[in-house]
Design a protein around this motif. Structure first.
Motif, PDB file in Angstrom:
ATOM      1  N   SER A  36      -0.003  11.224 -13.226  1.00 32.45           N
ATOM      2  CA  SER A  36      -0.591  10.786 -14.492  1.00 32.45           C
ATOM      3  C   SER A  36      -0.405   9.294 -14.726  1.00 32.45           C
ATOM      4  N   MET A  37       0.047   8.560 -13.720  1.00 32.74           N
ATOM      5  CA  MET A  37       0.277   7.124 -13.886  1.00 32.74           C
ATOM      6  C   MET A  37      -1.037   6.394 -14.148  1.00 32.74           C
ATOM      7  N   ASN A  66       0.843  -1.194   0.000  1.00 36.40           N
ATOM      8  CA  ASN A  66       0.000   0.000   0.000  1.00 36.40           C
ATOM      9  C   ASN A  66       0.881   1.248   0.000  1.00 36.40           C
ATOM     10  N   GLU A  67       1.899   1.247   0.851  1.00 37.04           N
ATOM     11  CA  GLU A  67       2.836   2.371   0.913  1.00 37.04           C
ATOM     12  C   GLU A  67       3.508   2.597  -0.429  1.00 37.04           C
ATOM     13  N   LYS A  68       3.962   1.525  -1.070  1.00 30.94           N
ATOM     14  CA  LYS A  68       4.688   1.632  -2.341  1.00 30.94           C
ATOM     15  C   LYS A  68       3.807   2.227  -3.433  1.00 30.94           C
ATOM     16  N   VAL A  69       2.604   1.691  -3.605  1.00 30.89           N
ATOM     17  CA  VAL A  69       1.756   2.135  -4.706  1.00 30.89           C
ATOM     18  C   VAL A  69       1.201   3.530  -4.439  1.00 30.89           C
ATOM     19  N   SER A  70       0.916   3.867  -3.195  1.00 31.81           N
ATOM     20  CA  SER A  70       0.374   5.188  -2.871  1.00 31.81           C
ATOM     21  C   SER A  70       1.434   6.269  -3.039  1.00 31.81           C
ATOM     22  N   ARG A  71       2.678   5.951  -2.676  1.00 34.06           N
ATOM     23  CA  ARG A  71       3.755   6.917  -2.853  1.00 34.06           C
ATOM     24  C   ARG A  71       4.074   7.104  -4.333  1.00 34.06           C
ATOM     25  N   ALA A  72       3.976   6.018  -5.125  1.00 31.46           N
ATOM     26  CA  ALA A  72       4.198   6.134  -6.569  1.00 31.46           C
ATOM     27  C   ALA A  72       3.142   7.029  -7.199  1.00 31.46           C
ATOM     28  N   MET A  73       1.897   6.858  -6.802  1.00 33.37           N
ATOM     29  CA  MET A  73       0.831   7.697  -7.348  1.00 33.37           C
ATOM     30  C   MET A  73       1.009   9.151  -6.932  1.00 33.37           C
ATOM     31  N   SER A  74       1.464   9.378  -5.700  1.00 34.60           N
ATOM     32  CA  SER A  74       1.666  10.738  -5.218  1.00 34.60           C
ATOM     33  C   SER A  74       2.755  11.453  -6.004  1.00 34.60           C
ATOM     34  N   ALA A  75       3.774  10.699  -6.443  1.00 27.23           N
ATOM     35  CA  ALA A  75       4.879  11.303  -7.187  1.00 27.23           C
ATOM     36  C   ALA A  75       4.608  11.382  -8.679  1.00 27.23           C
ATOM     37  N   HIS A  76       3.676  10.561  -9.171  1.00 31.93           N
ATOM     38  CA  HIS A  76       3.426  10.456 -10.617  1.00 31.93           C
ATOM     39  C   HIS A  76       1.922  10.507 -10.853  1.00 31.93           C
ATOM     40  N   GLN A 135     -12.194  -4.316  -7.719  1.00 31.75           N
ATOM     41  CA  GLN A 135     -12.262  -3.484  -8.914  1.00 31.75           C
ATOM     42  C   GLN A 135     -11.526  -2.195  -8.573  1.00 31.75           C
ATOM     43  N   THR A 136     -10.329  -2.008  -9.160  1.00 31.66           N
ATOM     44  CA  THR A 136      -9.511  -0.861  -8.776  1.00 31.66           C
ATOM     45  C   THR A 136      -9.850   0.377  -9.610  1.00 31.66           C
ATOM     46  N   LYS A 137      -9.838   1.518  -8.936  1.00 31.49           N
ATOM     47  CA  LYS A 137     -10.047   2.818  -9.572  1.00 31.49           C
ATOM     48  C   LYS A 137      -9.089   3.821  -8.933  1.00 31.49           C
ATOM     49  N   ARG A 138      -8.509   4.701  -9.745  1.00 33.73           N
ATOM     50  CA  ARG A 138      -7.585   5.684  -9.202  1.00 33.73           C
ATOM     51  C   ARG A 138      -8.240   7.059  -9.121  1.00 33.73           C
ATOM     52  N   LEU A 139      -7.796   7.815  -8.129  1.00 33.56           N
ATOM     53  CA  LEU A 139      -8.261   9.185  -7.982  1.00 33.56           C
ATOM     54  C   LEU A 139      -7.528  10.060  -8.993  1.00 33.56           C
ATOM     55  N   TYR A 140      -8.252  10.946  -9.649  1.00 33.49           N
ATOM     56  CA  TYR A 140      -7.661  11.825 -10.652  1.00 33.49           C
ATOM     57  C   TYR A 140      -7.334  13.180 -10.026  1.00 33.49           C
ATOM     58  N   SER A 141      -6.172  13.718 -10.365  1.00 35.51           N
ATOM     59  CA  SER A 141      -5.813  15.050  -9.899  1.00 35.51           C
ATOM     60  C   SER A 141      -6.628  16.089 -10.658  1.00 35.51           C
ATOM     61  N   LYS A 142      -6.658  17.288 -10.130  1.00 39.66           N
ATOM     62  CA  LYS A 142      -7.434  18.348 -10.763  1.00 39.66           C
ATOM     63  C   LYS A 142      -6.740  18.938 -11.983  1.00 39.66           C
ATOM     64  N   GLU A 143      -5.398  18.921 -11.997  1.00 37.32           N
ATOM     65  CA  GLU A 143      -4.663  19.641 -13.033  1.00 37.32           C
ATOM     66  C   GLU A 143      -4.177  18.780 -14.187  1.00 37.32           C
ATOM     67  N   ILE A 144      -3.964  17.487 -13.943  1.00 36.27           N
ATOM     68  CA  ILE A 144      -3.370  16.640 -14.974  1.00 36.27           C
ATOM     69  C   ILE A 144      -4.333  15.518 -15.327  1.00 36.27           C
ATOM     70  N   PRO A 145      -5.031  15.628 -16.458  1.00 31.81           N
ATOM     71  CA  PRO A 145      -5.945  14.555 -16.850  1.00 31.81           C
ATOM     72  C   PRO A 145      -5.161  13.305 -17.224  1.00 31.81           C
ATOM     73  N   VAL A 146      -5.757  12.149 -16.988  1.00 29.71           N
ATOM     74  CA  VAL A 146      -5.127  10.871 -17.323  1.00 29.71           C
ATOM     75  C   VAL A 146      -5.938  10.216 -18.425  1.00 29.71           C
ATOM     76  N   ALA A 147      -5.329  10.024 -19.576  1.00 24.95           N
ATOM     77  CA  ALA A 147      -6.003   9.343 -20.682  1.00 24.95           C
ATOM     78  C   ALA A 147      -5.930   7.839 -20.454  1.00 24.95           C
ATOM     79  N   PRO A 148      -7.068   7.149 -20.412  1.00 31.82           N
ATOM     80  CA  PRO A 148      -7.022   5.715 -20.166  1.00 31.82           C
ATOM     81  C   PRO A 148      -6.365   4.968 -21.320  1.00 31.82           C
ATOM     82  N   ILE A 149      -5.737   3.830 -20.983  1.00 36.78           N
ATOM     83  CA  ILE A 149      -5.181   2.968 -22.016  1.00 36.78           C
ATOM     84  C   ILE A 149      -6.327   2.319 -22.766  1.00 36.78           C
ATOM     85  N   ASP A 150      -6.291   2.388 -24.093  1.00 31.94           N
ATOM     86  CA  ASP A 150      -7.346   1.750 -24.874  1.00 31.94           C
ATOM     87  C   ASP A 150      -6.752   0.657 -25.753  1.00 31.94           C
TER      88      ASP A 150
END
Length: 308
Positions: A36-37, A24-34, A107-122
């Protein structure tokens, strides 16, 4: 009513809680630093961190525990809609002999930041393959300067929304198979959270993982979304419950912490689905049918000593 999982000693529950807490620590810190992941990359980080945990043997209790993973990849799903990204299986054995199994679907879902939109992989991203990373000739947003981004309680889980067909498919799956589904929400380490991207000098955000990955029952999430305007994605404040899911964690109005959900809810038989019938058709359908609705499996094998 007694459960075969009552035989799991506390040292094993503590070990599993610590392993999932580190993931949990690893993935949450990765999301905090990146910010648009992609969600799929966050799944990979979580799964690989769990898989890297070494098997453990507890001599006094004569019990061993190991974690393994299997990546199934993209497949046709139930009704052509994915039901869960990650299946967590717990296999209880006694001296090598299978006694019972439990499963919880995330079923995993990520929180989106306000400034950087994330385009889903299609689908086109998978068809193009590595070329989508190494053969970009169009101009990209420069990373030679920083941008500020942030998350707060109004930030949304934008990959889902009111009226999305996946909601009905998850509910239909539960009605058909009786296997509960939960949402695993990827969040930054705290809320509100603000930092700059790219991170300065490559240093990860400091501080504890106060929010991170949270787990919420699908029926709670779906009840919230059915009260929203069609197409609107649920925010953190929308999902937030009126009382804690975990009475020992006041912050669990946002959901169980991932590690406490697995160790203190699933292993203690308060959540998930228990299968003592080793030939149960609903379990076999989940494991073997080509329409099996999961893309990754994590197995926790616990082998206790004593007579077989």
């Amino acid at each position: 009513m007694a459960s075969p999982f009552d035989a799991i000693p506390d040292v094993v529950i503590d070990y599993v809680r610590n392993v999932f807490g580190a993931a949990n620590e690893k993935v949450s810190r990765a999301m905090s630093a990146h910010p648009s992941m992609h969600e799929e990359s966050l799944d990979h980080i979580l799964v690989m961190e769990l898989t890297a945990a070494p098997p453990a043997f507890f001599a006094a209790e004569q019990v061993g525990v190991s974690l393994e993973s299997h990546w199934l990849g993209g497949r046709w799903m139930h009704g052509r809609w994915e039901i869960a990204d990650i299946a967590i299986f717990v296999l209880l054995r006694r001296r090598g002999n299978l006694v019972a199994r439990k499963v919880a679907l995330l079923q995993t879902k990520r929180l989106y930041s306000k400034e950087i939109p994330v385009a889903p992989i299609d689908e086109s991203d998978y068809r193009i393959g590595i070329g989508r990373l190494a053969d970009r000739t169009d101009r990209l947003v420069p990373i030679s300067s920083q941008r500020v981004f942030g998350f707060d309680l109004t930030s949304a889980y934008q990959a889902t929304g009111a009226g999305h067909r996946q909601i009905d498919h998850i509910d239909e799956y539960f009605e058909l198979r009786g296997i509960p589904v939960y949402y695993g929400f990827y969040n930054p380490v705290s809320l509100p959270f603000q930092t700059a991207y790219p991170i300065l000098d490559g240093r990860l955000p400091e501080g504890g993982n106060d929010v991170g990955c949270r787990v919420v029952p699908a029926d709670h999430v779906h009840a919230v979304m059915r009260g929203l305007v069609k197409g609107r994605s649920p925010s953190v404040s929308d999902i937030k419950a009126g009382s804690p899911f975990d009475p020992l964690d006041p912050t669990s109005t946002l959901g169980w912490r991932l590690e406490r959900f697995v160790a203190d809810e699933v292993l203690k038989c308060r959540q998930g689905r228990l299968f003592e019938d080793l030939s149960d058709q609903n379990l076999r359908a989940l494991l073997y049918e080509r329409s099996a609705p999961i893309s990754t499996a994590i197995t926790i094998t616990i082998d206790v000593g004593g007579d077989a």
